[in-house]
Design a protein around this motif. Structure first.
Motif, PDB file in Angstrom:
ATOM      1  N   GLY A   9       1.059  -7.602 -10.537  1.00 43.90           N
ATOM      2  CA  GLY A   9       0.071  -6.611 -10.120  1.00 43.90           C
ATOM      3  C   GLY A   9       0.650  -5.539  -9.218  1.00 43.90           C
ATOM      4  O   GLY A   9       1.703  -4.965  -9.494  1.00 43.90           O
ATOM      5  N   GLY A  10      -0.063  -5.264  -8.120  1.00 47.09           N
ATOM      6  CA  GLY A  10       0.383  -4.241  -7.181  1.00 47.09           C
ATOM      7  C   GLY A  10       1.536  -4.665  -6.291  1.00 47.09           C
ATOM      8  O   GLY A  10       1.994  -3.878  -5.463  1.00 47.09           O
ATOM      9  N   GLY A  11       2.008  -5.899  -6.439  1.00 47.36           N
ATOM     10  CA  GLY A  11       3.230  -6.320  -5.762  1.00 47.36           C
ATOM     11  C   GLY A  11       3.074  -7.059  -4.455  1.00 47.36           C
ATOM     12  O   GLY A  11       4.069  -7.352  -3.793  1.00 47.36           O
ATOM     13  N   LEU A  22      -5.160  -3.934  -1.828  1.00 53.11           N
ATOM     14  CA  LEU A  22      -6.322  -3.435  -2.558  1.00 53.11           C
ATOM     15  C   LEU A  22      -6.231  -3.730  -4.052  1.00 53.11           C
ATOM     16  O   LEU A  22      -7.243  -3.933  -4.713  1.00 53.11           O
ATOM     17  CB  LEU A  22      -6.466  -1.927  -2.350  1.00 53.11           C
ATOM     18  N   ALA A  23      -5.009  -3.750  -4.589  1.00 52.26           N
ATOM     19  CA  ALA A  23      -4.837  -3.956  -6.024  1.00 52.26           C
ATOM     20  C   ALA A  23      -4.826  -5.424  -6.414  1.00 52.26           C
ATOM     21  O   ALA A  23      -4.881  -5.751  -7.589  1.00 52.26           O
ATOM     22  CB  ALA A  23      -3.541  -3.300  -6.491  1.00 52.26           C
ATOM     23  N   SER A  24      -4.749  -6.302  -5.434  1.00 52.53           N
ATOM     24  CA  SER A  24      -4.629  -7.718  -5.762  1.00 52.53           C
ATOM     25  C   SER A  24      -5.942  -8.289  -6.267  1.00 52.53           C
ATOM     26  O   SER A  24      -7.012  -7.949  -5.771  1.00 52.53           O
ATOM     27  CB  SER A  24      -4.171  -8.508  -4.534  1.00 52.53           C
ATOM     28  N   LEU A  56      -4.342   3.850  -7.161  1.00 52.12           N
ATOM     29  CA  LEU A  56      -3.405   4.975  -7.182  1.00 52.12           C
ATOM     30  C   LEU A  56      -4.084   6.301  -6.861  1.00 52.12           C
ATOM     31  O   LEU A  56      -3.427   7.275  -6.544  1.00 52.12           O
ATOM     32  CB  LEU A  56      -2.740   5.079  -8.559  1.00 52.12           C
ATOM     33  N   GLY A  57      -5.420   6.322  -6.975  1.00 50.77           N
ATOM     34  CA  GLY A  57      -6.137   7.532  -6.597  1.00 50.77           C
ATOM     35  C   GLY A  57      -6.701   8.300  -7.763  1.00 50.77           C
ATOM     36  O   GLY A  57      -7.391   9.304  -7.580  1.00 50.77           O
ATOM     37  N   THR A  58      -6.405   7.870  -8.998  1.00 52.05           N
ATOM     38  CA  THR A  58      -7.004   8.514 -10.154  1.00 52.05           C
ATOM     39  C   THR A  58      -8.505   8.323 -10.142  1.00 52.05           C
ATOM     40  O   THR A  58      -9.272   9.176 -10.545  1.00 52.05           O
ATOM     41  CB  THR A  58      -6.424   7.935 -11.457  1.00 52.05           C
ATOM     42  N   GLU A  59      -8.940   7.147  -9.639  1.00 55.60           N
ATOM     43  CA  GLU A  59     -10.339   6.872  -9.411  1.00 55.60           C
ATOM     44  C   GLU A  59     -10.483   6.403  -7.977  1.00 55.60           C
ATOM     45  O   GLU A  59      -9.518   6.093  -7.306  1.00 55.60           O
ATOM     46  CB  GLU A  59     -10.831   5.779 -10.374  1.00 55.60           C
ATOM     47  N   ALA A  64       3.691   0.836 -11.943  1.00 57.65           N
ATOM     48  CA  ALA A  64       3.876   2.087 -11.189  1.00 57.65           C
ATOM     49  C   ALA A  64       3.384   1.929  -9.766  1.00 57.65           C
ATOM     50  O   ALA A  64       4.029   2.383  -8.805  1.00 57.65           O
ATOM     51  CB  ALA A  64       3.144   3.230 -11.894  1.00 57.65           C
ATOM     52  N   LEU A  65       2.243   1.280  -9.595  1.00 58.93           N
ATOM     53  CA  LEU A  65       1.704   1.059  -8.258  1.00 58.93           C
ATOM     54  C   LEU A  65       2.609   0.141  -7.454  1.00 58.93           C
ATOM     55  O   LEU A  65       2.886   0.385  -6.277  1.00 58.93           O
ATOM     56  CB  LEU A  65       0.302   0.459  -8.362  1.00 58.93           C
TER      57      LEU A  65
END
Length: 309
Positions: free
Chosen positions: A123-125, A97-99, A27-30, A152-153
């Motif tokens: 997860g990220g969908g 990327l989130a998977s 998400l960009g927080t990190e 949210a992602l």
């Protein structure tokens, strides 16, 4: 080495924290730096369990392209040998990327137009979005996840992809928030192994499936008996390794839940180096030489099929 909590909720909290961190990174927080829980990193060939000729068209042997290997996506966990470039081209990069998966259940489930699909641990969908495209406007895809950051992602990815026949649900896979007989297919991508009560997960999957519905999941399976030191390692568990079921136990739990036509198809094997890279390095070092020989190549990604009569 941190050990697995004896309380199921504590274990769930540890897993949730790890997946929340991945979501926040994407998400960009990190900075994005997703790490695979179940296999080699992007662009690093794994040891296949089958030959190229034997491999299903749904799991092509070379799909590690520029989008995967760019500096932005370096370290992307599942792209190599799991999703086609055509599939990846239809979804936001953040979904890939989130998977933290170990297979491509959306392709191997042979989804049909108009079907209702549920992804456990979405997860990220990535698998939900791909499923929604496969079942078309007359079908529907649900994604279930317990992590707010992942939800949210996933919703952001859904909006970016412009997919309408999707709904993401918050909940635990041991207590699916859907009515009985509400879906035709249950999929999951390297998530059931994270549950402390896998029998309950499979019973819940059976409950929400319609008559004739099918389970089609990718998961980590162990062919033998996992050494206790590895089973007790929290990092190994949250990294998909220690929570793996022995193959015969998996078959038994499916049958006890009511499933028939049970199949377990190995899609790739993991070496000691792969297991070490998953976060189990301390545990691997603690194993005796004989135990290391017993572990090497015995953890596998598998595609598990079953049907509700």
């Amino acid at each position: 080495m941190s050990t697995v909590p004896t309380n199921d909720e504590q274990l769930r909290a540890e897993v949730r924290a790890r997946y929340a961190k991945t979501a926040l990174q994407v998400l960009g927080t990190e900075q994005p730096r997703a790490v695979s829980c179940c296999g080699p990193t992007c662009c690093t060939p794994s040891t296949p369990a089958v030959t190229t000729e034997q491999r299903s068209e749904a799991e092509p042997s070379a799909c590690c392209g520029s989008s995967c290997c760019s500096s932005e996506a370096s370290g992307s966990p599942i792209i190599f040998d799991l999703y086609t470039q055509a599939e990846l081209g239809t979804i936001p990069l953040a979904a890939a990327l989130a998977s933290r998966g170990c297979g491509n259940p959306t392709a191997l489930a042979e989804l049909k137009s108009g079907e209702r699909v549920l992804d456990l641990g979405s997860g990220g969908g990535i698998d939900v979005l791909l499923s929604a495209k496969r079942v078309g406007p007359s079908g529907f895809a649900y994604g279930l996840d317990m992590t707010d950051e992942m939800l949210a992602l996933a919703e952001r990815n859904r909006v970016e992809a412009g997919v309408e026949n999707v709904r993401f649900l918050k909940g635990e896979i041991e207590a699916i928030p859907l009515p009985d007989r509400s879906v035709d297919v249950v999929i999951s991508n390297c998530v059931i192994n994270l549950s402390a009560d896998k029998g309950q997960v499979l019973c819940e999957a059976y409950r929400v499936l319609s008559a004739g519905g099918r389970l089609a999941v990718s998961d980590i399976v162990f062919q033998g008996q996992i050494p206790p030191v590895l089973r007790a390692d929290l990092e190994s568990w949250a990294g998909c390794i220690a929570g793996a079921l022995e193959e015969e136990t998996y078959r038994q739990l499916l049958a006890e839940a009511g499933f028939t036509d049970i199949e377990v198809e190995v899609t790739r094997r993991y070496s000691l180096a792969d297991i070490r890279d998953s976060g189990a390095g301390t545990s691997i070092e603690a194993l005796s030489p004989d135990e290391r020989n017993e572990v090497d190549g015995k953890f596998v990604s598998a595609f598990i099929r079953a049907r509700k009569p």
